[in-house]
Design a protein around this motif. Structure first.
Motif, PDB file in Angstrom:
ATOM      1  N   ASP A  84       0.835  -1.161   0.121  1.00 25.84           N
ATOM      2  CA  ASP A  84       0.000  -0.101  -0.044  1.00 25.84           C
ATOM      3  C   ASP A  84       0.886   1.200   0.056  1.00 25.84           C
ATOM      4  O   ASP A  84       0.590   2.234  -0.669  1.00 25.84           O
ATOM      5  CB  ASP A  84      -0.961   0.185   1.213  1.00 25.84           C
TER       6      ASP A  84
ATOM      7  N   ASN B  95      -9.629   7.516  -8.753  1.00 24.98           N
ATOM      8  CA  ASN B  95      -9.662   6.262  -9.058  1.00 24.98           C
ATOM      9  C   ASN B  95     -10.437   5.625 -10.170  1.00 24.98           C
ATOM     10  O   ASN B  95     -10.571   4.380 -10.388  1.00 24.98           O
ATOM     11  CB  ASN B  95      -9.834   5.188  -7.834  1.00 24.98           C
ATOM     12  N   PRO B 160      -7.942   3.521  -1.156  1.00 20.32           N
ATOM     13  CA  PRO B 160      -6.339   3.493  -1.729  1.00 20.32           C
ATOM     14  C   PRO B 160      -6.170   2.038  -2.213  1.00 20.32           C
ATOM     15  O   PRO B 160      -5.461   1.950  -3.355  1.00 20.32           O
ATOM     16  CB  PRO B 160      -5.415   3.679  -0.592  1.00 20.32           C
ATOM     17  N   VAL B 161      -6.855   1.160  -1.817  1.00 18.53           N
ATOM     18  CA  VAL B 161      -6.664  -0.372  -2.307  1.00 18.53           C
ATOM     19  C   VAL B 161      -7.154  -0.510  -3.678  1.00 18.53           C
ATOM     20  O   VAL B 161      -6.686  -0.934  -4.574  1.00 18.53           O
ATOM     21  CB  VAL B 161      -7.133  -1.352  -1.292  1.00 18.53           C
ATOM     22  N   TYR B 162      -8.569   0.049  -3.815  1.00 22.16           N
ATOM     23  CA  TYR B 162      -9.031   0.044  -5.109  1.00 22.16           C
ATOM     24  C   TYR B 162      -8.281   0.939  -6.191  1.00 22.16           C
ATOM     25  O   TYR B 162      -7.916   0.378  -7.350  1.00 22.16           O
ATOM     26  CB  TYR B 162     -10.489   0.613  -5.194  1.00 22.16           C
ATOM     27  N   GLY B 163      -7.716   2.004  -5.787  1.00 18.75           N
ATOM     28  CA  GLY B 163      -6.881   2.865  -6.670  1.00 18.75           C
ATOM     29  C   GLY B 163      -5.613   2.112  -7.014  1.00 18.75           C
ATOM     30  O   GLY B 163      -5.068   2.233  -8.130  1.00 18.75           O
ATOM     31  N   LEU B 164      -5.124   1.329  -6.041  1.00 20.57           N
ATOM     32  CA  LEU B 164      -3.717   0.589  -6.397  1.00 20.57           C
ATOM     33  C   LEU B 164      -4.061  -0.676  -7.125  1.00 20.57           C
ATOM     34  O   LEU B 164      -3.040  -1.078  -7.903  1.00 20.57           O
ATOM     35  CB  LEU B 164      -3.110   0.214  -5.080  1.00 20.57           C
ATOM     36  N   THR B 206      -7.226  -3.845   3.406  1.00 19.53           N
ATOM     37  CA  THR B 206      -6.378  -3.509   4.487  1.00 19.53           C
ATOM     38  C   THR B 206      -7.001  -2.749   5.653  1.00 19.53           C
ATOM     39  O   THR B 206      -6.227  -2.289   6.359  1.00 19.53           O
ATOM     40  CB  THR B 206      -5.035  -3.008   4.206  1.00 19.53           C
ATOM     41  N   VAL B 208      -8.269   0.263   5.673  1.00 14.59           N
ATOM     42  CA  VAL B 208      -8.040   1.529   5.874  1.00 14.59           C
ATOM     43  C   VAL B 208      -9.124   2.615   6.516  1.00 14.59           C
ATOM     44  O   VAL B 208      -8.791   3.285   7.129  1.00 14.59           O
ATOM     45  CB  VAL B 208      -7.783   2.171   4.417  1.00 14.59           C
ATOM     46  N   GLU B 210     -11.275   4.583   5.023  1.00 12.26           N
ATOM     47  CA  GLU B 210     -11.857   5.800   4.374  1.00 12.26           C
ATOM     48  C   GLU B 210     -13.220   5.437   3.949  1.00 12.26           C
ATOM     49  O   GLU B 210     -13.904   6.333   3.967  1.00 12.26           O
ATOM     50  CB  GLU B 210     -10.797   6.212   3.248  1.00 12.26           C
TER      51      GLU B 210
ATOM     52  N   MET C   1      -8.427   4.376 -13.749  1.00 11.71           N
ATOM     53  CA  MET C   1      -7.826   3.060 -13.617  1.00 11.71           C
ATOM     54  C   MET C   1      -8.608   1.806 -14.177  1.00 11.71           C
ATOM     55  O   MET C   1      -8.131   1.176 -14.840  1.00 11.71           O
ATOM     56  CB  MET C   1      -7.877   3.276 -12.184  1.00 11.71           C
ATOM     57  N   MET C  20      -1.837   6.946  -9.429  1.00 10.68           N
ATOM     58  CA  MET C  20      -1.768   7.165  -7.937  1.00 10.68           C
ATOM     59  C   MET C  20      -0.357   7.418  -7.444  1.00 10.68           C
ATOM     60  O   MET C  20       0.535   6.517  -7.716  1.00 10.68           O
ATOM     61  CB  MET C  20      -2.451   6.070  -7.307  1.00 10.68           C
ATOM     62  N   TRP C  24       0.863   8.659  -1.802  1.00 10.48           N
ATOM     63  CA  TRP C  24      -0.478   9.534  -1.624  1.00 10.48           C
ATOM     64  C   TRP C  24      -0.982   9.398  -0.147  1.00 10.48           C
ATOM     65  O   TRP C  24      -1.881  10.337   0.138  1.00 10.48           O
ATOM     66  CB  TRP C  24      -1.485   8.210  -2.171  1.00 10.48           C
ATOM     67  N   PHE C  34      -3.205   6.042   8.782  1.00 14.57           N
ATOM     68  CA  PHE C  34      -3.446   4.558   8.517  1.00 14.57           C
ATOM     69  C   PHE C  34      -1.908   3.704   8.400  1.00 14.57           C
ATOM     70  O   PHE C  34      -1.768   2.730   8.742  1.00 14.57           O
ATOM     71  CB  PHE C  34      -4.225   4.564   7.201  1.00 14.57           C
ATOM     72  N   ARG C  37      -0.285   3.539  11.565  1.00 14.48           N
ATOM     73  CA  ARG C  37      -0.923   2.081  12.352  1.00 14.48           C
ATOM     74  C   ARG C  37      -0.412   1.038  11.771  1.00 14.48           C
ATOM     75  O   ARG C  37       0.008   0.009  12.381  1.00 14.48           O
ATOM     76  CB  ARG C  37      -2.301   2.276  11.959  1.00 14.48           C
TER      77      ARG C  37
END
Lengths: 118, 247, 138
Positions: A84, B95, B160-164, B206, B208, B210, C1, C20, C24, C34, C37
């Motif tokens: 990530d 995204n 961010p997981v979807y973005g990545l 994970t 996050v 958000e 994307m 991205m 970020w 996050f 963490r």
């Protein structure tokens, strides 16, 4: 249930249990042995007492689980942090080897230490 | 005399530009105007070429989601005055591929949505004569929260997981799968599990968190995903400890 | 994307696909929280190493145990443990606070409120801490 042969749920449950164990026990242990005893905030327990505690078979088993679960938790989380946070999916094999491999080596070391203790 | 506020809107005209740029417009900043009112003012009075999606202007249709000052927002539910004195930036949802100005391509989400079969599945429908499928208020409460989703895709934009990893099935689709899995009238959990229990299903997440923060309808997709992980993992543990169980 | 499954048509001449940024998570406070963490994992691993050194020292006798305590009191280790303690606490608090989202508990046909589940976690934390204190310093 044919599709269900993935290892991911098992790894995740170990990660979660490890997260609980780390949250419950690491703060107090670190406070005592990282600060309170070395810096003299509290009188440190005698060597004989700690050997008696750690030498107890049940405590040894519990400490082994503490170490293994915390290391697995850390490895799993660290792996995804690299994905990530640094977008290193292309180094997946190396990351898997370092994270879970490291946890495995640490767990074996913990097992040997606790097994031979005393 | 009404205060005015500068709105910088992302423009992308694929027929003549290689990448987006910002165009500034000055619109009245009325106390009761939401950002969408500002965009409509631009479209009606300043620049008819601006393209954006909207429909109900009351937080139900889920089509006016945009990125406002970096945060995914429903523009019909976000007041201009909250950004005074400005300027404020309006960009397309993150995204997603951008088609034009602030319009994004939503095909990927639509495919993912239908992949989790968000409808009631029965092994066999009972005869009409036996009446309707009844439900107690407690059974309704089990899934009601997840049924509030309006498919606005703010959660995908925030994730961010979807973005990545665009293969990730994503927050809203999993929350909607849970909306039906937890419905006492539904029997389709096993079919949905084929999609959800893959790596690109729940395990990519994970936590996050958000998605839950930006959800305008308080659906809590992050909670839905973690709950599904927990029940799926418990199922796996049981299979592991008792291999003779189930089949 | 989006994926390449989406077909090219003449009415969709050119998408713009923003990439991205690797950084970020520096753009918003909640994203940084996050990542911090998640980085607690490194410090938990360090603690286990630190703890195993203690066990090792205990096994080698009283002198080695004293040596360990002296090593743990050296400035570098104290600073590292201070950072570790902050991260471990952050892990514990975020973990307990997020627990109600993953766990739904029914009691007597009713769904327990999230605050109660988080509260139960914190109560267990207090008990676990007291238990360790009692065993170690008895």
């Amino acid at each position: 249930m044919m599709a269900r042969r993935s290892i991911e749920p098992l790894v995740w449950i170990l990660f979660s249990v490890g997260g609980v164990v780390a949250a419950m026990f690491v703060p107090v242990l670190l406070f005592l042995f990282g600060f309170a005893y070395p810096l003299g905030w509290l009188a440190s327990p005698s060597h004989a007492h700690l050997v008696a505690v750690v030498g107890h078979p049940l405590v040894r088993v519990l400490l082994f689980f503490l170490c293994t679960l915390c290391l697995l938790h850390a490895a799993h989380r660290f792996r995804y942090t690299l994905y990530d946070g640094l977008q290193l999916q292309h180094l997946q094999e190396l990351i898997l080897l370092v994270s879970y491999g490291g946890a495995f080596v640490g767990s074996v070391a913990a097992g040997v230490l606790l097994w031979q203790f005393g | 005399m009404v205060d005015r506020i500068t709105v910088e809107v992302a423009r992308y005209r694929p027929e003549k530009e290689a990448e987006p740029s910002f165009q500034a417009y000055e619109v009245p900043c009325r106390k009761d105007w939401v950002i969408l009112d500002g965009l409509n003012h631009i479209k009606d009075h300043l620049d008819g070429t601006l393209s954006y999606r909207w429909s109900c202007r009351m937080g139900v249709c889920g089509s006016c989601g945009m990125t406002v000052n970096g945060e995914p927002k429903l523009t019909c539910a976000t007041f201009l005055a909250d950004y005074a004195p400005g300027p404020l930036r309006v960009e397309p949802l993150r995204n997603f591929p951008i088609i034009r100005d602030v319009i994004v391509d939503i095909d990927d989400f639509m495919q993912k949505l239908s992949a989790v079969k968000p409808w009631l599945i029965r092994d066999a429908e009972k005869p009409l004569a036996e009446g309707e499928y009844r439900q107690t208020p407690a059974q309704l409460d089990e899934y009601k929260q997840f049924s509030m989703c309006i498919n606005c895709m703010l959660c995908y934009s925030a994730c961010p997981v979807y973005g990545l990893d665009p293969e990730f099935i994503g927050p809203a689709a999993i929350a909607l799968a849970q909306r039906y899995n937890l419905d006492s009238r539904d029997q389709g959990a096993r079919q949905r599990d084929e999609v959800l229990s893959k790596h690109e299903g729940i395990w990519s997440c994970t936590f996050v968190g958000e998605c839950t923060k930006v959800c305008p309808k308080h659906v809590d997709p992050a909670g839905a995903i973690q709950r599904y992980k927990l029940s799926s993992a418990m199922g796996s543990v049981k299979d592991f400890l008792m291999p003779w169980r189930g089949k | 994307m989006s994926t390449e499954r989406n077909r090219y048509t003449e009415f969709r001449p050119r998408w713009y696909r923003p990439k991205m940024s690797t950084w970020w998570w520096l753009k918003r406070w909640s994203s940084l929280a996050f990542i911090l963490r998640e980085l607690s994992s490194i410090f938990i691993a360090w603690f286990i190493y630190f703890f195993l050194r203690l066990v090792h020292a205990l096994g080698r006798g009283d002198a080695a145990y004293r040596e360990f305590l002296a090593w743990a009191a050296s400035p570098g280790i104290v600073v590292l443990n201070g950072i570790t303690f902050a991260f471990v606490l952050f892990h514990a608090v975020t973990w307990f606070n997020l627990a109600p989202q993953a766990m739904v508990v029914h009691l007597g046909g009713k769904r327990l409120p999230g605050a109660l589940i988080a509260g139960a976690n914190y109560a267990a934390w207090v008990v676990a801490t007291a238990l360790v204190l009692w065993i170690v310093s008895r």
